[in-house]
Design a protein around this motif. Sequence first.
Motif, short mmCIF file in Angstrom:
data_model
loop_
_atom_site.label_atom_id
_atom_site.label_comp_id
_atom_site.label_asym_id
_atom_site.label_seq_id
_atom_site.Cartn_x
_atom_site.Cartn_y
_atom_site.Cartn_z
N ARG A 26 0.84 -1.27 0.20
CA ARG A 26 0.01 0.01 0.03
C ARG A 26 0.67 1.24 -0.05
NH1 ARG A 26 -3.78 0.14 4.91
NH2 ARG A 26 -4.98 -1.90 3.74
N LYS A 27 1.86 1.33 0.84
CA LYS A 27 2.87 2.60 1.11
C LYS A 27 3.50 2.54 -0.30
CE LYS A 27 3.31 2.23 5.90
NZ LYS A 27 4.20 2.19 6.98
N ILE A 28 3.95 1.51 -1.01
CA ILE A 28 4.70 1.48 -2.23
C ILE A 28 3.92 2.06 -3.46
CG2 ILE A 28 5.60 0.06 -4.23
CD1 ILE A 28 6.80 -1.64 -1.76
N ALA A 29 2.56 1.66 -3.35
CA ALA A 29 1.56 2.02 -4.36
C ALA A 29 1.34 3.55 -4.21
CB ALA A 29 0.29 1.41 -4.13
N MET A 30 1.09 3.95 -3.10
CA MET A 30 1.07 5.50 -2.66
C MET A 30 2.35 6.34 -3.24
SD MET A 30 -1.91 5.85 -1.25
CE MET A 30 -3.04 5.37 0.11
N SER A 31 3.55 5.96 -2.79
CA SER A 31 4.66 6.44 -3.17
C SER A 31 4.83 6.49 -4.85
CB SER A 31 5.84 5.68 -2.74
OG SER A 31 5.90 5.54 -1.31
N ARG A 32 4.44 5.59 -5.43
CA ARG A 32 4.32 5.57 -7.01
C ARG A 32 3.53 6.55 -7.55
NH1 ARG A 32 7.96 5.64 -11.01
NH2 ARG A 32 7.02 4.98 -12.75
N PHE A 33 2.23 6.21 -7.15
CA PHE A 33 1.13 6.46 -7.85
C PHE A 33 0.65 8.11 -7.37
CE2 PHE A 33 -0.40 2.00 -8.22
CZ PHE A 33 0.27 1.70 -9.36
N LEU A 34 0.78 8.64 -6.10
CA LEU A 34 0.50 9.79 -5.49
C LEU A 34 1.91 10.67 -5.61
CD1 LEU A 34 -2.01 8.65 -2.84
CD2 LEU A 34 -2.45 9.61 -5.08
N ASP A 35 2.74 10.14 -5.10
CA ASP A 35 4.09 11.14 -5.05
C ASP A 35 4.85 10.92 -6.08
OD1 ASP A 35 3.03 11.43 -2.57
OD2 ASP A 35 4.07 9.77 -1.42
N GLY A 36 4.61 10.02 -7.15
CA GLY A 36 5.53 10.14 -8.33
C GLY A 36 6.95 9.54 -8.01
N LEU A 37 7.09 8.93 -6.84
CA LEU A 37 8.65 8.51 -6.88
C LEU A 37 8.97 7.63 -7.91
CD1 LEU A 37 8.66 7.94 -2.85
CD2 LEU A 37 9.43 9.72 -4.10
N THR A 38 10.20 7.58 -8.11
CA THR A 38 10.88 6.69 -9.14
C THR A 38 10.84 5.19 -8.20
OG1 THR A 38 13.23 6.84 -8.44
CG2 THR A 38 12.26 8.19 -10.19
N TYR A 39 11.37 4.18 -9.28
CA TYR A 39 11.25 2.82 -8.68
C TYR A 39 12.45 2.71 -7.98
CZ TYR A 39 7.62 1.47 -12.06
OH TYR A 39 6.48 1.27 -12.67
N GLU A 40 13.51 3.26 -8.51
CA GLU A 40 14.77 3.15 -7.81
C GLU A 40 14.73 3.98 -6.47
OE1 GLU A 40 14.32 4.28 -10.71
OE2 GLU A 40 15.49 2.81 -12.13
N ARG A 41 14.10 5.01 -6.23
CA ARG A 41 13.88 5.80 -5.03
C ARG A 41 12.89 4.84 -4.12
NH1 ARG A 41 15.66 7.08 -0.66
NH2 ARG A 41 14.73 8.73 0.46
N ILE A 42 11.94 4.43 -4.37
CA ILE A 42 11.17 3.56 -3.77
C ILE A 42 12.10 2.22 -3.31
CG2 ILE A 42 9.07 1.99 -3.72
CD1 ILE A 42 7.74 3.98 -5.77
N SER A 43 12.74 1.49 -4.16
CA SER A 43 13.69 0.32 -3.83
C SER A 43 14.58 0.78 -2.43
CB SER A 43 14.36 0.11 -5.01
OG SER A 43 13.56 -0.31 -5.95
N GLU A 44 14.74 1.80 -2.68
CA GLU A 44 16.04 2.43 -1.70
C GLU A 44 14.99 2.27 -0.18
OE1 GLU A 44 17.69 6.02 -2.83
OE2 GLU A 44 18.69 5.25 -4.42
N ILE A 45 14.17 3.13 -0.23
CA ILE A 45 13.34 3.41 0.89
C ILE A 45 12.91 1.86 1.68
CG2 ILE A 45 11.12 4.21 1.63
CD1 ILE A 45 11.31 6.43 -0.37
N TYR A 46 12.56 1.12 0.64
CA TYR A 46 11.95 -0.32 1.11
C TYR A 46 12.86 -1.44 1.03
CZ TYR A 46 7.43 2.20 1.55
OH TYR A 46 6.42 3.36 1.78
N ASP A 47 14.21 -0.99 0.97
CA ASP A 47 15.26 -2.10 0.73
C ASP A 47 14.75 -3.35 -0.13
OD1 ASP A 47 17.56 -3.03 1.35
OD2 ASP A 47 17.03 -3.99 3.12
N LEU A 48 14.22 -2.95 -1.34
CA LEU A 48 13.97 -4.11 -2.17
C LEU A 48 14.70 -3.78 -3.53
CD1 LEU A 48 10.19 -3.45 -2.01
CD2 LEU A 48 11.44 -5.56 -0.99
#
Length: 69
Positions: A26-48
């Motif tokens: 859910r948090k990943i989806a919000m980060s991508r769809f609402l905040d427009g974060l890149t996959y790379e940045r989301i990966s860093e945040i969630y250690d994926l």
Amino acid sequence: MKPFENLSRTEIEYLVTEYIHNIRNRKIAMSRFLDGLTYERISEIYDLSVNQTKNIVQKVKENLLSHIE
């Protein structure tokens, strides 16, 4: 075309909250769809890995689209 461009932020938040039960996803989806974060940045945040992040986003997107079509 972006999958949710015709929906308001509130509508997207509702869909994600209603249909995505895994909190991390859910948090990943919000980060991508609402905040427009890149996959790379989301990966860093969630250690994926970037591929894991892309797979999660794709599955979430498919799930949500099935509820709005």
